[in-house]
Scaffold this motif. Structure first.
Motif, short mmCIF file in Angstrom:
data_model
loop_
_atom_site.label_atom_id
_atom_site.label_comp_id
_atom_site.label_asym_id
_atom_site.label_seq_id
_atom_site.Cartn_x
_atom_site.Cartn_y
_atom_site.Cartn_z
N HIS A 1 0.81 -1.21 0.00
CA HIS A 1 0.00 0.00 0.00
C HIS A 1 0.85 1.27 0.00
O HIS A 1 1.94 1.30 0.57
CB HIS A 1 -0.90 0.04 1.24
CG HIS A 1 -1.83 -1.11 1.37
ND1 HIS A 1 -1.44 -2.33 1.88
CD2 HIS A 1 -3.16 -1.23 1.06
CE1 HIS A 1 -2.47 -3.16 1.89
NE2 HIS A 1 -3.52 -2.52 1.39
N GLU A 2 0.31 2.31 -0.62
CA GLU A 2 0.86 3.65 -0.47
C GLU A 2 0.41 4.21 0.87
O GLU A 2 -0.43 3.62 1.55
CB GLU A 2 0.37 4.55 -1.61
CG GLU A 2 1.33 4.63 -2.80
CD GLU A 2 2.56 5.49 -2.50
OE1 GLU A 2 2.80 5.80 -1.31
OE2 GLU A 2 3.29 5.82 -3.44
N ALA B 1 1.08 -2.27 -5.59
CA ALA B 1 1.88 -3.39 -6.11
C ALA B 1 1.55 -4.66 -5.36
O ALA B 1 0.85 -4.64 -4.33
CB ALA B 1 3.38 -3.08 -5.96
N GLY B 2 2.02 -5.76 -5.91
CA GLY B 2 1.88 -7.05 -5.25
C GLY B 2 3.26 -7.60 -4.93
O GLY B 2 4.15 -7.59 -5.79
N LEU B 3 3.45 -8.04 -3.71
CA LEU B 3 4.72 -8.62 -3.26
C LEU B 3 4.51 -10.13 -3.12
O LEU B 3 3.56 -10.56 -2.46
CB LEU B 3 5.13 -8.02 -1.92
CG LEU B 3 6.39 -8.57 -1.24
CD1 LEU B 3 7.63 -8.18 -2.02
CD2 LEU B 3 6.48 -8.04 0.19
N SER B 4 5.36 -10.93 -3.74
CA SER B 4 5.13 -12.37 -3.73
C SER B 4 6.41 -13.17 -3.64
O SER B 4 7.50 -12.67 -3.93
CB SER B 4 4.37 -12.79 -4.99
OG SER B 4 5.15 -12.54 -6.15
N GLU C 1 6.45 -0.62 2.46
CA GLU C 1 5.59 0.56 2.59
C GLU C 1 6.27 1.66 3.39
O GLU C 1 6.16 2.85 3.09
CB GLU C 1 4.27 0.15 3.25
CG GLU C 1 3.40 -0.72 2.37
CD GLU C 1 2.31 -1.46 3.14
OE1 GLU C 1 1.51 -2.18 2.49
OE2 GLU C 1 2.25 -1.34 4.39
N GLY C 2 7.03 1.25 4.42
CA GLY C 2 7.75 2.23 5.22
C GLY C 2 8.86 2.90 4.46
O GLY C 2 9.30 4.00 4.82
N SER C 3 9.35 2.26 3.40
CA SER C 3 10.43 2.84 2.59
C SER C 3 9.92 3.71 1.45
O SER C 3 10.71 4.39 0.79
CB SER C 3 11.30 1.71 2.01
OG SER C 3 11.91 0.96 3.03
#
Length: 263
Positions: free
Chosen positions: A221-222, A229-232, A260-262
């Motif tokens: 998430h923004e 995006a999707g992280l997989s 997201e924190g970055s």
């Protein structure tokens, strides 16, 4: 998937190579991707990864240095050069996502031991913008830069699940697939799959994009809550254990939060 340096990948099976493929160009491009995604390489490591002789790897790396795609250090290692560094620091949204995610993808691979990917959606396709391979002999190869139908990928399902019902219908309207009906998904089945993704908060892809491959993904998430995006992680199905699913999802969600924190 790859096994002991073989260059055959899941994606190469799905996406046919050009009819007159130039092996040396392919090797050079793969080396450039390795330098940008994974960091420093030695000649021996490059030769092993490509399945070529050391002399061939040395010539390929020398050409990358000549064209500023690589830099040779005092310890005879090679790292990303100016051209790749400039690309990594491009101001585009995709580059921002990729730069934020790469360190966390690398950490995810170290923790889980399977290949990790970050992908975004453009219309009815998914594009992999960052990929880090597992170090295991049998692994799912890098998908960096590749494009697939969104409804067949883990990240694509995650991103499609965010669309309103009417927008999803417009995206997969029959008229848009005139002349290529086989590429259009069964909309009723797809809606059911997306409802399951929304309910679970993750996507499980068991052979959907390629037989013999399992992928598990979570959304990124923004700051405003938008899924961007999707992280997989993806693995050979012979190594997937259903009982590990909760643990893998928890680890992926933690990784997504760090990405997201970055951002």
């Amino acid at each position: 998937m790859q096994n002991n340096g073989s260059s055959i990948s899941v994606d190469e099976i799905q996406k046919n190579p050009p009819p007159y493929a130039i092996r040396s160009v392919d090797h050079a491009l793969r080396l450039a991707a390795m330098l940008q995604l994974e960091g420093e390489l030695t000649v021996s490591e490059a030769a092993q990864r490509l399945g070529v002789a050391r002399s061939t790897a040395h010539r390929l790396l020398a050409m990358l240095v000549y064209r500023d795609f690589a830099v040779k250090d005092d310890q005879h290692g090679y790292r990303a050069g100016l051209v790749l560094e400039l690309a990594a620091h491009s101001p585009s949204e995709t580059s921002r996502l990729r730069s934020a995610a790469l360190p966390h993808l690398q950490h995810l691979v170290e923790r889980i031991g399977e290949s990790a990917n970050l992908a975004v959606r453009t219309g009815d396709t998914t594009r992999f913008i960052a990929s880090v391979e597992s170090h295991r002999a049998l692994r799912v190869s890098s998908r960096e830069g590749m494009v697939f139908p969104a409804h067949r990928t883990t990240a694509g399902l995650l991103l499609l699940a965010e669309l309103p019902t009417d927008e999803l219908g417009e995206l997969y309207a029959q008229a848009r697939y005139e002349g290529r009906p086989d590429e259009r998904p069964d909309l009723r089945r797809l809606r059911a799959d997306l409802a399951r993704v929304r309910r679970n908060g993750f996507a499980l892809n068991h052979g959907r994009s390629e037989r013999g491959v399992v992928a598990i993904g979570v959304p990124v998430h923004e700051h405003d809550g938008t899924v961007v995006a999707g992280l997989s992680v993806s693995m050979p199905s012979v190594r997937y254990e259903r009982g590990r699913l909760p643990e893998l999802v928890t680890t992926l969600r933690a990784a997504a939060r760090t990405v997201e924190g970055s951002l």
